[in-house]
Design a protein around this motif. Structure first.
Motif, mmCIF file in Angstrom:
data_model
loop_
_atom_site.group_PDB
_atom_site.id
_atom_site.type_symbol
_atom_site.label_atom_id
_atom_site.label_comp_id
_atom_site.label_asym_id
_atom_site.label_seq_id
_atom_site.Cartn_x
_atom_site.Cartn_y
_atom_site.Cartn_z
ATOM 1 N N ARG A 154 7.085 -26.900 -22.429
ATOM 2 C CA ARG A 154 5.659 -26.629 -22.321
ATOM 3 C C ARG A 154 4.957 -27.102 -23.582
ATOM 4 O O ARG A 154 5.523 -27.016 -24.675
ATOM 5 C CB ARG A 154 5.421 -25.121 -22.180
ATOM 6 N N ASP A 168 -0.539 -25.629 -22.557
ATOM 7 C CA ASP A 168 -0.044 -24.884 -21.400
ATOM 8 C C ASP A 168 -0.059 -23.383 -21.684
ATOM 9 O O ASP A 168 -0.389 -22.573 -20.815
ATOM 10 C CB ASP A 168 1.377 -25.309 -21.043
ATOM 11 N N PHE A 169 0.312 -23.061 -22.906
ATOM 12 C CA PHE A 169 0.290 -21.642 -23.291
ATOM 13 C C PHE A 169 -1.136 -21.109 -23.231
ATOM 14 O O PHE A 169 -1.384 -20.020 -22.735
ATOM 15 C CB PHE A 169 0.822 -21.462 -24.719
ATOM 16 N N LEU A 203 -2.195 -20.695 -19.673
ATOM 17 C CA LEU A 203 -1.657 -19.470 -19.091
ATOM 18 C C LEU A 203 -2.518 -18.282 -19.489
ATOM 19 O O LEU A 203 -2.862 -17.435 -18.666
ATOM 20 C CB LEU A 203 -0.214 -19.249 -19.574
ATOM 21 N N LYS A 232 -5.760 -18.232 -17.600
ATOM 22 C CA LYS A 232 -5.593 -17.749 -16.224
ATOM 23 C C LYS A 232 -5.427 -16.242 -16.207
ATOM 24 O O LYS A 232 -6.044 -15.541 -15.403
ATOM 25 C CB LYS A 232 -4.367 -18.401 -15.590
ATOM 26 N N LEU A 263 4.594 -14.929 -25.583
ATOM 27 C CA LEU A 263 5.230 -14.936 -24.262
ATOM 28 C C LEU A 263 6.030 -13.663 -24.042
ATOM 29 O O LEU A 263 6.012 -13.085 -22.954
ATOM 30 C CB LEU A 263 6.163 -16.138 -24.135
ATOM 31 N N ASP A 320 1.381 -16.746 -11.970
ATOM 32 C CA ASP A 320 1.197 -17.784 -12.975
ATOM 33 C C ASP A 320 2.228 -17.675 -14.085
ATOM 34 O O ASP A 320 2.658 -18.678 -14.648
ATOM 35 C CB ASP A 320 -0.211 -17.708 -13.561
ATOM 36 N N VAL A 321 2.580 -16.442 -14.395
ATOM 37 C CA VAL A 321 3.577 -16.245 -15.444
ATOM 38 C C VAL A 321 4.916 -16.803 -14.985
ATOM 39 O O VAL A 321 5.591 -17.539 -15.697
ATOM 40 C CB VAL A 321 3.714 -14.753 -15.799
ATOM 41 N N GLU A 357 5.444 -18.906 -12.748
ATOM 42 C CA GLU A 357 5.345 -20.355 -12.626
ATOM 43 C C GLU A 357 5.509 -21.016 -13.982
ATOM 44 O O GLU A 357 6.203 -22.008 -14.144
ATOM 45 C CB GLU A 357 3.970 -20.678 -12.052
ATOM 46 N N PHE A 358 4.868 -20.387 -14.948
ATOM 47 C CA PHE A 358 4.932 -20.929 -16.296
ATOM 48 C C PHE A 358 6.370 -20.959 -16.812
ATOM 49 O O PHE A 358 6.794 -21.898 -17.453
ATOM 50 C CB PHE A 358 4.069 -20.073 -17.223
ATOM 51 N N LEU A 398 4.114 -28.455 -14.900
ATOM 52 C CA LEU A 398 2.895 -27.682 -14.741
ATOM 53 C C LEU A 398 1.729 -28.652 -14.674
ATOM 54 O O LEU A 398 1.720 -29.652 -15.380
ATOM 55 C CB LEU A 398 2.667 -26.796 -15.953
ATOM 56 N N ALA A 451 -3.025 -28.293 -18.245
ATOM 57 C CA ALA A 451 -4.070 -27.303 -18.446
ATOM 58 C C ALA A 451 -5.307 -27.992 -18.989
ATOM 59 O O ALA A 451 -5.240 -28.731 -19.962
ATOM 60 C CB ALA A 451 -3.607 -26.246 -19.431
#
Lengths: 749, 398
Positions: free
Chosen positions: A412, A416-417, A420, A423, A473, A487-488, A490-491, A497, A500
């Motif tokens: 990631r 991306d973090f 997340l 979201k 995380l 979403d978590v 998925e992450f 991904l 973002a």
């Protein structure tokens, strides 16, 4: 969210499809309309439970009342619960299902709910490519959930429902699986035997429950058939009927209900019988469950689900609150919390009396439940120049059954973090959840890295960020509600991904965000909330002062780091100088001692350096984390205030409408009067709705803050101990060095 | 206004020099007063020597008086072959004063408790500087008293005995400039006479050694000073951290409160230990280096005087040659040459003795200080370890 649409089962009514599609809108609309309709009414009955003894609610009156309104497909199921005889019905139903006879109305009904549930399930599991997975996930979740719970001696209240669930889920999953039919047929009676009696608590021994249901569920073989059999049929067999039925009857029923009971006004119809709850809840099931957001409805649908031994859902949680509510007759489900998320959400609901109990319970739960460790490793620069970015390896280790594998790793990038977080905070923030924030974007730090300078400050930066991301995380997955978020998962799990967007600081979205923040700040200043709850007032103050202190502490620790680095540098230069002096010294022993001293100082420099690193990574970063987290806590307070504001606005609006009505009445304009009345009704509903929203958010915030504090205590302690151990080690090292030096000094002659 | 008590001073007594105490003349500075930028030392003497009128007496002296004494000793021709103990440095309270000033400015940003602690810390620092100042002055006198020749000096005895203010004339601007000029001349002279060929290997070696050693020790002193200051900074940081943790704990109503309190407590104790480490390092290491830096300068001065005498001797030789060539003033030149040689030989002889004893003194002092420093470091580290272990256990058991 949008992703879930791919996977949303065909059976879903069109309207629901939309729900699924526009995650954003769903919330708004739900809260405005759906919740409006169901929510408001459902509260009323529950509140009403206050007066009626619990046993009454579940036992007798409902059976009468329920049967009336539930001429619709629901009847069979609803009947199921309150009266004990329906057990046969239920049996029938399930049998029907297992035979895959979708025709019978009853079974249809059942299927209906089932379908919707599974839909919901899938909605949550979102990305799973095969429907099979949805089911697996779900069943695994339930199994997992049962696990910790059944171990706890816990409150029977909570266990009981859990077992309910498991029993229920069993039907859902194993129904079609022939091998499990036997098992299943055993289960329902047991469940029913308990259910009808309001004193299910007593009867329901968790041991028993887990024996019967939990174990089979957990076994692999049981799961396998479920997977293969259930996965496909679920959609085909149940899906179709559901589509047909749920589309029609449900909305209709819903409409009827709302019309007849005047869902809107909480007033007159408040004592509408429990039937309302169930029927409406039932009605709402399909529409709501598919989305993650519609909390209120979700609650009811779930409740309904387990009351009627419909299908199990991931949400064991709702059961406990419900039962609790019933049992304690505290009623007032002030916050039928977000139920698509389990435990925590449900536990957020409890009223003060139940609070402590629940806390305890949750604590135990937590310890057993979150067997998941996430690590962020191997930061790696990808690309060149200003387009370069850092990618991190996110490895997850878990025994949680909701994941496909025990360990998995994805790559990631930083955005991306952030994505997340965006979201999660969008979804859960307004409900009062404290969403752990990731480290901030740092243009300066990143630019340095991008430019490719291999100096210590940029490696420092990367390491700091890596640690912060890891802790971020870990916090997310440690949060019982957030862990359930699709979403978590998925992450953590998905290979690729979607990039973002809108996380770039300088992008248009970033600019918009800034504007939003600014307006938020302004509105925050303009909202004058007269705080009714002392607890919140105190907490907010506490949080704010803690925030200040933490900031100060952070600055201090940073300066400590600076000084420590200085010391390390100075020690190094002294060491060199001492070595030179030693070489200049003409007395051999003294010369030797001086060079030994230089060596000692050299080692001390190392120690200081390590200590500075530990100051930074263990101590300063912990504080930085808390500054961020406290920000999030304040954010949740803000969301609560916003909810309050909305409620107040609605109230003043209602007031206006009433005034208009009075004027119209006085002016004797009957035609407009009707409209005005309708409007009042509408606004009354909104007020009730918003008030409940507010209470729900309040409860969530309260619970979240308590959770935050507990976590903080635990975490703080752990970090501090680590830090102190590091200090200890360096001191011990220091003793060793000096002790080695001492004989050298003594040898000078 | 500060005065120091005997006890604490005793503990701090410098070990920079190992003095062969001669019971016939014992000098100490039991008390000192600080008025503005003037420090008044009470110099106490106990003696059995008949050259003094009384066996026990005290006189008030100021820093300038010490400088005067040093300068007169340096200027005395007879002592050219001796290492004149270096003059004590001027009392310097600027650093703690500056810090105090800064602290006053930053008062608003600190809690009261924090401020008090910082103030205490600064006062302690100030006191330490003060004690150090007293100590270096004392050491100067003690070295004089223990020296077989210098202890008999008339000016020294006057300095000790005269019970009125010495009212040494303070140097005026012209003299200050003169002193500066003299230094310049000396440096230039040093360069000039460096061309003179050394006749004695011992002095040749000593010269290169001292020159080299001086630059090295100067560097080390500066580095050690920086190091100890950095250490002190860390101790100060701990104060702030402790105070902030404390106020955090005060606001915290959760179970974390106790943890924070304990941590705050730990840092408070820790800063004391750390402060001690810093001050001990300063005393045992930095002071040692600083003192020997000055002592080596004094030894270098001796070498310069000897080299000067050597140059004078060479010059007188040349003059004698010239006189012989011209057959004029031969006896005078011979006499001068003889005197120069005599002076040079005397200087060389006493210089050799002085330098040798200096070497021994240095080695002994370094040994003593190093041992003490290592022992103190170990002691403090053990202290810290005990503190940390205690705290960790407390936290874990909690």
């Amino acid at each position: 969210m949008a992703t879930s649409s791919e996977r949303s089962p065909p059976p879903f009514p069109d309207s629901e499809d939309q729900d699924v599609l526009d995650a954003e809108e769903v919330r708004g609309r739900d809260s405005d309309e759906d919740e409006d309709l169901f929510g408001s009414t459902s509260t009323s009955p529950v509140t009403e439970m206050d007066t009626t003894p619990t046993s009454d609610v579940s036992m007798k009156p409902p059976s009468d009342i329920m049967n009336d309104p539930l001429i619709e497909p629901m009847s069979s199921q609803t009947g199921n619960k309150p009266a004990s005889e329906p057990s046969d019905d239920f049996f029938d139903l399930t049998n029907n299902v297992s035979v895959v006879a979708a025709a019978a109305t009853k079974s249809d009904d059942f299927v209906d709910i089932l379908g919707s549930e599974t839909g919901a399930q899938r909605g949550e599991v979102v990305k799973a490519d095969v429907t099979v997975e949805a089911t697996i996930d779900r069943s695994e979740v339930t199994a997992g959930v049962i696990d910790p719970l059944s171990q706890q001696e816990a409150k029977q209240t909570s266990t009981a429902p859990v077992i309910d669930l498991s029993g229920d889920s069993q039907p859902v999953t194993s129904k079609i699986a022939d091998p499990l039919v036997a098992l299943f047929s055993d289960a329902p009676p047991a469940a029913e035997a308990k259910k009808p009696s309001s004193a299910n608590v007593d009867l329901f021994d968790d041991e028993e429950g887990s024996d019967i249901f939990a174990e089979p569920l957990q076994t692999k073989p049981a799961k396998q058939p479920q997977k293969s059999l259930f996965g496909e049929p679920d959609e085909d067999v149940f899906g179709e009927p559901l589509g047909a039925i749920s589309k029609k009857p449900v909305p209709k029923e819903l409409k009827e209900k709302s019309v007849t009971t005047k869902v809107t006004a909480g007033g007159p119809l408040q004592d509408s019988k429990p039937a309302d709850i169930f029927s409406q809840a039932a009605a709402s099931t399909p529409s709501v469950t598919s989305t993650v957001n519609p909390k209120t409805n979700g609650v009811h649908s779930e409740e309904d689900g387990d009351i009627f031994a419909a299908e199990a859902t991931v949400e064991l949680s709702l059961d406990s609150p419900r039962n609790e509510r019933k049992k304690e007759a505290t009623a007032k489900p002030s916050a039928p919390a977000p139920t698509s998320l389990p435990a925590a959400a449900s536990l957020a609901k409890p009223q003060p009396p139940a609070l402590e109990e629940l806390e305890e319970e949750e604590e135990e739960e937590e310890e057993d439940k979150f067997d998941i460790f996430v690590s962020v490793k191997d930061p790696e620069k990808i690309g060149d120049g200003m387009n370069a970015y850092m990618a991190y390896k996110v490895s997850t280790q878990t025994t949680l059954p909701m994941f496909r594998n025990k360990t998995f790793t994805v790559r990631r990038r930083f955005s991306d973090f952030l994505g997340l977080y965006e979201k999660l905070s969008e979804k859960h923030g307004p409900n009062g959840f404290i969403v752990p924030p990731p480290p901030e974007k740092s243009l300066l730090g990143m630019t340095k890295v991008k430019v490719g300078k291999e100096d210590s400050s940029s490696t420092d930066f990367v390491e700091r960020r890596r640690g912060a991301l890891e802790r971020y995380l870990q916090r997310v997955v440690n949060h019982p509600s957030l862990l359930q978020d699709p979403d978590v998962r998925e992450f953590l799990e998905r290979e690729e991904l979607p990039r973002a967007v809108s996380t770039q600081a300088l992008s248009g979205a970033g600019f918009l965000k800034m504007i939003n923040k600014a307006t938020d700040a302004v509105s925050k200043m303009t909202i004058k909330m007269n705080e009714s709850d002392v607890w919140f007032e105190e907490k907010l103050q506490e949080v704010e002062s803690a925030d200040q202190q933490f900031r100060k502490l952070h600055a201090l620790v940073e300066s400590l780091v600076v000084h420590r680095k200085e010391l390390s540098l100075n020690t190094a230069s002294f060491a060199k100088s001492a070595a030179m002096l030693g070489s200049a010294e003409d007395n051999t022993a003294l010369s030797r001692a001086l060079s030994q001293l230089a060596e000692v100082e050299d080692k001390m420099e190392q120690l200081h350096q390590e200590q500075a690193a530990s100051d930074t990574f263990t101590f300063a970063e912990m504080i930085a984390d808390y500054i961020r987290l406290l920000g999030a806590v304040r954010g949740s307070f803000d969301h609560r205030m916003k909810a309050w504001q909305r409620w107040q606005d609605a109230q003043s609006m209602l007031q206006k409408k009433r005034e208009t009505e009075a004027k119209l009445l006085w002016a004797n304009k009957p035609d407009k009067l009707q409209l005005a009345k309708e409007e009042i009704a509408e606004w009354e509903a909104k007020v009730t709705q918003y008030e409940r929203d507010f209470e729900r958010v309040s409860a969530t915030v309260r619970k979240e803050v308590i959770r935050f504090e507990r976590e903080k205590t635990k975490n703080c302690k752990r970090q501090v101990i680590t830090y102190l151990e590091c200090l200890l080690q360096s001191q011990q090292q220091l003793i060793k060095y000096w002790e080695a030096f001492l004989p050298e000094a003594k040898a000078i002659a | 206004m500060t005065s120091i008590d005997e006890n604490s001073k005793e503990k701090l007594r410098s070990v920079s020099v190992d003095l062969n105490h001669d019971a016939s003349l014992l000098i100490d500075i039991p008390d000192a007063l600080c008025e503005r930028d003037k420090v008044k030392f009470t110099v106490h003497t106990k003696t059995t020597l008949s050259s003094f009128q009384k066996p026990d007496f005290s006189v008030p002296r100021q820093h300038e008086d010490f400088i005067w004494l040093h300068d007169t000793l340096v200027e005395t021709e007879d002592y050219a072959g001796l290492i004149i103990p270096p003059a004590p440095p001027k009392p310097d309270f600027d650093s703690p004063r500056d810090k105090m000033h800064k602290l006053g400015e930053g008062e608003a940003t600190m809690t009261k408790e924090e401020y008090t602690k910082m103030k205490q810390e600064l006062e302690a620092e100030y006191l330490a500087v003060f004690k150090k100042t007293v100590q270096v002055h004392e050491v100067f006198l003690q070295r004089l008293s223990s020296h077989p020749v210098l202890s008999k000096d008339r000016n020294f005895q006057i300095f000790l005995e005269y019970d009125q203010d010495l009212s040494v004339r303070r140097k005026n601007a012209k003299e200050m400039f003169g002193g500066f000029f003299k230094n310049m001349v000396k440096s230039a002279d040093e360069v000039l006479i460096s061309g003179v060929k050394e006749v004695d290997d011992f002095f040749e070696q000593e010269k290169t050694f001292l020159l080299d050693y001086y630059s090295k020790i100067k560097d080390s002193t500066a580095k050690a000073e920086k190091m100890t200051r950095a250490h002190k900074n860390i101790a100060d940081d701990y104060i702030h951290i402790s105070a902030t943790l404390n106020s955090l704990a005060a606001d915290d109503m959760t179970a974390n409160k106790k943890n924070l309190e304990k941590l705050s407590d730990l840092f408070e104790k820790f800063r004391k230990v750390e402060g001690r480490v810093a001050s001990d390092q300063d005393l045992k290491l930095t002071e040692l280096l600083r003192y020997y830096m000055r002592d080596i300068q004094a030894a270098k001065d001796l070498l310069y005087r000897r080299a000067r005498a050597l140059a004078d001797y060479e010059n007188s030789n040349k003059a004698l040659d010239k006189a012989r060539l011209k057959s004029k003033d031969i006896p005078q030149a011979e006499e001068h040459q003889r005197q120069c040689l005599q002076k040079f030989d005397k200087l060389s002889e006493s210089g050799k003795k002085e330098l040798t004893s200096f070497k021994g003194r240095r080695v002994v002092a370094f040994r003593k200080n190093f041992i003490e420093m290592a022992e103190l470091e170990i002691k403090h580290a053990k202290n810290s370890v005990a503190l940390l272990q205690g705290c960790i256990e407390l936290l874990k058991s909690n």
